[in-house]
Enzyme design. Structure first.
Site, mmCIF file in Angstrom:
data_model
loop_
_atom_site.group_PDB
_atom_site.id
_atom_site.type_symbol
_atom_site.label_atom_id
_atom_site.label_comp_id
_atom_site.label_asym_id
_atom_site.label_seq_id
_atom_site.Cartn_x
_atom_site.Cartn_y
_atom_site.Cartn_z
ATOM 1 N N GLY A 26 53.866 44.639 55.426
ATOM 2 C CA GLY A 26 53.779 43.471 56.274
ATOM 3 C C GLY A 26 52.367 42.929 56.423
ATOM 4 N N ASP A 48 46.889 58.353 53.566
ATOM 5 C CA ASP A 48 46.387 57.126 52.934
ATOM 6 C C ASP A 48 44.990 56.786 53.453
ATOM 7 O OD1 ASP A 48 46.573 55.082 51.121
ATOM 8 O OD2 ASP A 48 47.682 53.720 52.431
ATOM 9 N N GLY A 61 44.813 39.833 57.822
ATOM 10 C CA GLY A 61 44.874 40.868 56.795
ATOM 11 C C GLY A 61 46.300 41.273 56.506
ATOM 12 N N SER A 62 46.435 42.310 55.686
ATOM 13 C CA SER A 62 47.749 42.840 55.342
ATOM 14 C C SER A 62 47.637 44.343 55.198
ATOM 15 C CB SER A 62 48.273 42.216 54.045
ATOM 16 O OG SER A 62 47.354 42.432 52.994
ATOM 17 N N SER A 114 50.021 48.298 54.587
ATOM 18 C CA SER A 114 50.956 48.860 53.614
ATOM 19 C C SER A 114 52.275 48.107 53.630
ATOM 20 C CB SER A 114 51.196 50.344 53.933
ATOM 21 O OG SER A 114 50.000 51.060 53.856
#
EC number: 2.7.11.25
Length: 717
Positions: free
Chosen positions: A427, A579, A422-423, A425
């Site tokens: 990196g 977030d 996954g990725s 915020s």
């Protein structure tokens, strides 16, 4: 002028367009012996079947049909038209269902013909030949490619920049010929995995495999066409629709002869490594080579042996049962071994057990290699009595009862890097494994371009803590959407990514909670900054919604309760996440919520609580609260609004304001528009959302207050 012969033998002249349909009403009335009412029907323009079949008692009385017997005859006949229409519709539906059924049957037979075995995929090579590969147990693109590369002839192997032959999976690409668009489609990793494991994707019988410096040859394309024609031939047995496909194929063949095919997905390299799945730990333990494709096999075997021994030591010293939730590879393998041994012991006769079984020895865990000697074994011999390696010493010695137990999980000094899962915020996130203990981890990684950027250690923790607020204020000035923008160089953006990662590390060090992802430590190596986090098997709320659709309300309340418990813990620590959204809420395979991604979180202090400064615009737009959009305040109540937005996500499968762009959503939120509450939610659920979407943050309830809401108590599961 049209002339029609009546039953009495006289001619009826129809001289204008209005009376073109008179024959029907006339025949209708003649059939039931009611022609005396013909003029009344014509005057009221009731002349077609569609108009007559809706006649009723009141209409007939208005037409002057006063006799009950005549009315009954007319109504009975008109209703028969409706019955005939319904029968026709039923017959059409039956015919349609039969066609669908035959289509499904033919498709299954076609698949069984083209792909004889369930887990097999046909890859076409550039010389026009084809290889059938069993992809069972391969759950990422690298492991699928690796299984094929081992079978490639030497002349088809890729070469690197030095002209040397290479078997690295990143040096190979997979194409599929899209006959609808007449293009060669370069597959993303996730597309390749999806096609290979789908039962209904006929493309899996004609994937084209080439080295990265090549494109599919004419021979490969020709073989692909032949396999495609076989597919069409099977489809032609279904019905007339296949004739269109055959005609389309002829056109494509003609077009291809005139020039080269266009290649689609040319920008694939940007995101080729993203494979956004978090498989269960036990799944990984049975396919280690697949999930750690770039790791040296000997090093992987050594890690497995040490992890198994470590788990066995702790199990004996503490007399502890093995946790079913452990992410430690050694624990998982030892648990499997013990389960097999227990089953064998229970099958032995009790007398034989007492005389022949030596209970002071621990059975070794040994798995035989598969029949294919060329295949790299995914099941490792962890304890081999015959092994003469230095690291294979017997761990039951004089000091076996003196065991040093770690009080906390230490930063791994050495670790193995696996597949990208996954990725965040800032990196990418990779699957990792502690090379000493075998503990699985999620490793968030960002490249460091400036060598003077360092990772905070325990020695300079206080200094970093003192400077944290100053760095954060500077970062917010740079990222503030509302501030005057300056040209951003790549170096500035990259510096922000590293700063955000260090900021996330400083926050995570202080957090220890069941609903917060656990922080294991950080390191700087090979030009990368790494954060080692708890591996959460399962996936995020957003990925679950994409795979399974909206949740049931009872499941929503269960997840919401856990999210609020985690948010309440953060707020108690004076930390605002900023977030909260579905992509940052992980759900493990046992249904436990883990909040992750603290890249833009903020720790409030008494100083910045009192400051009356403009708040920064941070977060994901669709989940932002009004005070964040207006930049009027930075408070913990922003997380409450975002949590309400996550509830909307789980109800609908979409983010709030799904019909608006980001700029439109900012305008809507800034003008005090709340997200639409799902109409199918219970009254208590709607009330919960109305409280979470209180426009004035001062009156918006806290996380602890919302945890006491009746909606969360009513669906405890």
């Amino acid at each position: 002028m049209e002339q029609t012969q009546t039953a009495e033998g006289t001619d009826l002249l129809i001289g204008d367009e209005k009376t073109n349909d008179l024959p029907f009403v006339q025949l209708f009335l003649e059939e039931i012996g009611c022609t005396q009412y013909l003029d009344s029907f014509i005057q009221c323009n009731l002349v077609t079947e569609e108009e007559i079949k809706y006649l009723d008692k009141d209409i007939l009385i208005a037409l002057g049909v006063n006799k009950i017997g005549d009315r009954l005859k007319i109504l009975r006949k008109s209703k028969s038209f409706q019955r005939d229409k319904r029968i026709e519709q039923v017959n059409r539906l039956k015919n349609l269902m039969e066609k669908v059924s035959s289509l499904s049957t033919a498709t299954l037979s076609m698949n069984s013909e083209l792909i004889p075995e369930k887990h097999c995929v046909i890859f076409i090579l550039n010389d026009g030949s084809a290889k059938k590969v069993n992809v069972n147990g391969c759950f990422n693109a690298d492991s699928i490619k690796k299984r094929l590369i081992r079978r490639l002839p030497h002349e088809l192997l890729a070469t690197n920049s030095n002209g040397e032959v290479t078997k690295m999976v990143q040096d190979y690409d997979v194409f599929v010929l899209d006959y609808t668009k007449n293009v060669l489609h370069l597959l993303y990793d996730v597309e390749l995995v999806t096609i290979c494991h789908a039962n209904d994707r006929v493309e899996k019988n004609r994937l084209i495999f080439v080295s990265k410096d090549q494109t599919p040859s004419d021979k490969a394309i020709s073989t692909s066409k032949k396999l495609y024609l076989r597919t069409l031939s099977a489809l032609s047995q279904v019905g007339p629709s296949s004739s269109n496909l055959l005609a389309q194929n002829k056109g494509i063949s003609h077009n291809n002869a005139e020039g080269k095919l266009r290649i689609d997905n040319t920008e694939k390299d940007r995101i080729r490594q993203i494979f956004n799945q978090r498989p269960p730990s036990e799944f990984i333990s049975t396919n280690l080579a697949g999930y750690f494709p770039h790791t040296d096999m000997k090093r992987l075997q050594k890690t497995m042996r040490e992890s198994f021994r470590h788990s066995a030591r702790l199990s004996i010293a503490q007399r502890r049962p093995l946790s079913a939730e452990s992410n430690n590879i050694g624990d998982i393998l030892l648990k499997h071994s013990n389960a097999v041994d227990m089953a064998l012991l229970q099958g032995l006769d009790q007398t034989r057990l007492s005389s022949k079984l030596d209970t002071t020895k621990i059975p070794k865990l040994a798995h035989k290699r598969p029949e294919d000697n060329d295949a790299i074994s995914n099941q490792l011999e962890l304890l081999s009595v015959e092994s003469g390696e230095e690291e294979d010493h017997d761990f039951f010695g004089e000091d076996s009862d003196i065991v040093s137990l770690p009080t906390k999980i230490a930063t791994p000094k050495n670790w193995l890097k696996g597949a990208c899962i996954g990725s965040g915020s800032f990196g990418s996130v990779y699957l990792g494994m502690n090379a000493h203990t075998g503990e699985l981890m999620a490793v968030k990684q960002v490249e460091i371009k400036n060598n003077n950027i360092g990772v905070p250690t325990d020695n300079n923790k206080q200094a970093n803590s003192d400077e944290n607020n100053e760095q954060e204020e500077q970062q917010e000035k740079i990222e503030d959407v509302g501030a005057v923008s300056h040209p951003k160089t790549n170096q500035n953006i990259h510096r922000k990514m590293v700063d955000a990662l260090q900021h996330e590390m400083n926050l995570l060090k202080e957090l220890h909670h069941e609903n917060i992802v656990t922080y294991y430590g950080a390191s700087q190596e090979g030009g990368n900054l790494n954060i080692f986090l708890e591996y959460v098997p399962g996936g995020s709320v957003s990925s679950m919604l994409n795979n399974y659709g909206p949740f049931e309300e009872s499941l929503i309340t269960n997840f919401t309760r856990q999210i609020l418990i985690g948010v309440a813990y953060l707020h108690k620590k004076n930390i605002i996440h900023r977030d909260i959204k579905g992509a940052n809420i992980l759900i493990d395979i046992k249904g436990c919520v883990k909040i992750t991604d603290f890249g833009i979180s903020k720790k409030l202090s008494p100083l910045n609580k009192k400051q009356n400064k403009r708040a920064s615009l941070q977060g994901s737009v669709f989940w932002m609260s009004p005070e964040v959009v207006k930049q009027t305040a930075t408070t913990a109540k922003a997380d409450i609004w975002s949590t309400g937005c996550v509830v909307i996500e789980m109800f609908t499968g979409k983010h709030p304001f799904p019909d608006f762009s980001q700029m439109q959503a900012i305008f809507k939120i800034g003008t005090n528009t709340t997200p639409e509450i799902p109409s199918w939610a219970t009254s208590e659920g709607k009330n919960f959302l109305r409280k979470a979407f209180e426009l004035d943050y001062q009156y918006r309830p806290s996380a602890l207050e919302l945890l006491q809401h009746p909606w969360l108590d009513a669906h405890i599961i």
